[in-house]
Design a protein around this motif. Structure first.
Motif, mmCIF file in Angstrom:
data_model
loop_
_atom_site.group_PDB
_atom_site.id
_atom_site.type_symbol
_atom_site.label_atom_id
_atom_site.label_comp_id
_atom_site.label_asym_id
_atom_site.label_seq_id
_atom_site.Cartn_x
_atom_site.Cartn_y
_atom_site.Cartn_z
ATOM 1 N N VAL A 1 0.759 -1.254 -0.219
ATOM 2 C CA VAL A 1 -0.029 -0.080 -0.078
ATOM 3 C C VAL A 1 0.861 1.245 0.013
ATOM 4 C CG1 VAL A 1 -1.830 1.372 1.440
ATOM 5 C CG2 VAL A 1 -1.841 -1.181 1.201
ATOM 6 N N GLY A 2 0.477 2.199 -0.816
ATOM 7 C CA GLY A 2 1.309 3.385 -1.014
ATOM 8 C C GLY A 2 2.512 3.414 -2.021
ATOM 9 N N ALA A 3 2.908 2.131 -2.383
ATOM 10 C CA ALA A 3 4.048 2.154 -3.292
ATOM 11 C C ALA A 3 3.908 2.775 -4.606
ATOM 12 C CB ALA A 3 4.568 0.692 -3.415
ATOM 13 N N ARG A 4 4.832 3.311 -5.066
ATOM 14 C CA ARG A 4 4.873 3.803 -6.502
ATOM 15 C C ARG A 4 5.608 2.770 -7.501
ATOM 16 N NH1 ARG A 4 6.927 10.121 -6.201
ATOM 17 N NH2 ARG A 4 5.851 10.689 -4.324
ATOM 18 N N ASN A 5 4.916 2.481 -8.479
ATOM 19 C CA ASN A 5 5.445 1.590 -9.510
ATOM 20 C C ASN A 5 6.470 2.352 -10.530
ATOM 21 O OD1 ASN A 5 4.396 -0.529 -12.374
ATOM 22 N ND2 ASN A 5 5.732 -0.810 -10.806
ATOM 23 N N VAL A 6 7.661 2.089 -10.513
ATOM 24 C CA VAL A 6 8.519 2.519 -11.319
ATOM 25 C C VAL A 6 9.537 1.590 -11.859
ATOM 26 C CG1 VAL A 6 10.547 4.286 -11.758
ATOM 27 C CG2 VAL A 6 8.777 4.650 -10.207
ATOM 28 N N PRO A 7 8.942 0.711 -13.107
ATOM 29 C CA PRO A 7 9.617 -0.575 -13.420
ATOM 30 C C PRO A 7 11.177 -0.240 -13.490
ATOM 31 C CG PRO A 7 7.625 -0.192 -14.796
ATOM 32 C CD PRO A 7 7.971 1.179 -13.752
ATOM 33 N N SER B 1 13.200 -1.280 -15.756
ATOM 34 C CA SER B 1 13.830 -0.827 -17.243
ATOM 35 C C SER B 1 13.250 0.705 -17.705
ATOM 36 C CB SER B 1 12.678 -1.678 -18.063
ATOM 37 O OG SER B 1 11.466 -1.338 -17.944
ATOM 38 N N GLN B 2 12.626 1.278 -16.500
ATOM 39 C CA GLN B 2 12.214 2.682 -16.786
ATOM 40 C C GLN B 2 12.666 3.592 -16.083
ATOM 41 O OE1 GLN B 2 8.058 2.981 -17.123
ATOM 42 N NE2 GLN B 2 7.854 1.155 -18.700
ATOM 43 N N ILE B 3 13.673 3.085 -15.059
ATOM 44 C CA ILE B 3 14.111 4.005 -13.728
ATOM 45 C C ILE B 3 14.881 4.888 -14.226
ATOM 46 C CG2 ILE B 3 16.324 2.780 -13.021
ATOM 47 C CD1 ILE B 3 14.339 2.496 -10.116
ATOM 48 N N GLU B 4 15.768 4.772 -15.191
ATOM 49 C CA GLU B 4 16.851 5.721 -15.597
ATOM 50 C C GLU B 4 15.994 7.176 -16.291
ATOM 51 O OE1 GLU B 4 20.793 4.216 -16.655
ATOM 52 O OE2 GLU B 4 19.319 3.058 -17.529
ATOM 53 N N ALA B 5 14.789 6.968 -16.826
ATOM 54 C CA ALA B 5 14.044 8.015 -17.350
ATOM 55 C C ALA B 5 12.800 8.466 -16.572
ATOM 56 C CB ALA B 5 13.939 7.758 -18.853
ATOM 57 N N ALA B 6 12.628 7.964 -15.474
ATOM 58 C CA ALA B 6 11.376 7.931 -14.779
ATOM 59 C C ALA B 6 11.132 9.318 -14.368
ATOM 60 C CB ALA B 6 11.227 7.034 -13.541
ATOM 61 N N LEU C 1 9.256 10.078 -9.924
ATOM 62 C CA LEU C 1 10.146 9.952 -8.501
ATOM 63 C C LEU C 1 10.240 11.329 -7.861
ATOM 64 C CD1 LEU C 1 13.574 7.950 -9.952
ATOM 65 C CD2 LEU C 1 11.803 7.282 -8.512
ATOM 66 N N PRO C 2 10.159 11.192 -6.522
ATOM 67 C CA PRO C 2 10.277 12.332 -5.669
ATOM 68 C C PRO C 2 11.339 13.343 -6.315
ATOM 69 C CG PRO C 2 10.534 10.551 -4.300
ATOM 70 C CD PRO C 2 10.623 10.142 -5.777
ATOM 71 N N ALA C 3 10.945 14.820 -6.198
ATOM 72 C CA ALA C 3 11.637 16.003 -6.589
ATOM 73 C C ALA C 3 12.701 16.190 -5.436
ATOM 74 C CB ALA C 3 10.839 17.174 -6.839
ATOM 75 N N ASN C 4 12.375 15.829 -4.425
ATOM 76 C CA ASN C 4 13.438 15.925 -3.126
ATOM 77 C C ASN C 4 14.272 14.788 -3.091
ATOM 78 O OD1 ASN C 4 14.507 16.346 -0.835
ATOM 79 N ND2 ASN C 4 12.817 16.719 0.497
ATOM 80 N N LEU D 1 21.177 2.229 -9.804
ATOM 81 C CA LEU D 1 20.740 3.298 -10.945
ATOM 82 C C LEU D 1 20.214 4.668 -10.120
ATOM 83 C CD1 LEU D 1 18.821 0.872 -13.479
ATOM 84 C CD2 LEU D 1 21.138 1.991 -13.630
ATOM 85 N N LEU D 2 19.254 4.379 -9.143
ATOM 86 C CA LEU D 2 18.822 5.714 -8.590
ATOM 87 C C LEU D 2 20.254 6.629 -7.804
ATOM 88 C CD1 LEU D 2 15.866 4.039 -6.944
ATOM 89 C CD2 LEU D 2 15.518 6.143 -8.643
ATOM 90 N N LYS D 3 21.056 6.081 -7.426
ATOM 91 C CA LYS D 3 22.185 6.669 -6.571
ATOM 92 C C LYS D 3 22.774 7.117 -7.713
ATOM 93 C CE LYS D 3 22.798 4.124 -2.427
ATOM 94 N NZ LYS D 3 23.419 3.595 -1.430
#
Length: 137
Positions: free
Chosen positions: A67-73, A75-80, A83-86, A107-109
């Motif tokens: 519950v409350g999770a955002r789906n960011v596959p 395969s799409q994480i580099e261009a998503a 994601l939070p602006a902060n 990838l997020l780091k």
């Protein structure tokens, strides 16, 4: 010097046991910290406004997710764009078992989200801890 030669097996045993104790730290350090427990993830969400990111594919996400999770596959994480602006907020990355989440953290780091961690055990651990899940309507 004589002591070392006479007791080489004791020294070898001490070195091997020390290495075995350090192995999880070394291994975890290379793979995103080894992950946080589900309890720690909930604490970060509640107290530090952590954001739960589910990196499974949309069909998997629709079948059931935290519950409350955002789906960011993954395969799409580099261009998503969802994601939070902060970038200082804790990001807690989740997949089915934790394997894809480790790659997503790296990838997020790279994108500047330094406070990013894997939820150890993924959705399986989340369900095992009896934390709330939902399916997409």
């Amino acid at each position: 010097m004589r002591f070392l030669l006479d007791n080489w097996y004791l020294i070898l045993t001490a070195l091997v046991s020390g290495g075995l104790l350090l192995w999880p730290v070394i291994r975890g350090g290379a793979g995103g910290g080894g992950g946080v427990s589900t309890a720690e993830a909930v604490r970060l969400i509640n107290r530090e406004k952590g954001v739960l990111i589910d990196v499974r594919e949309p069909a998997e996400f629709a079948a059931g997710h935290a519950v409350g999770a955002r789906n960011v596959p993954l395969s799409q994480i580099e261009a998503a764009t969802n994601l939070p602006a902060n970038k200082a907020l804790p990001l807690l990355v989740l997949c089915a078992t934790g394997a894809r989440a480790g790659r997503a953290v790296a990838l997020l780091k790279k994108r500047g989200y330094e406070n990013t961690q894997v939820v150890a055990g993924g959705l399986a651990a989340w369900r095992e801890a009896n934390l709330p899940t939902e399916t997409a309507a």
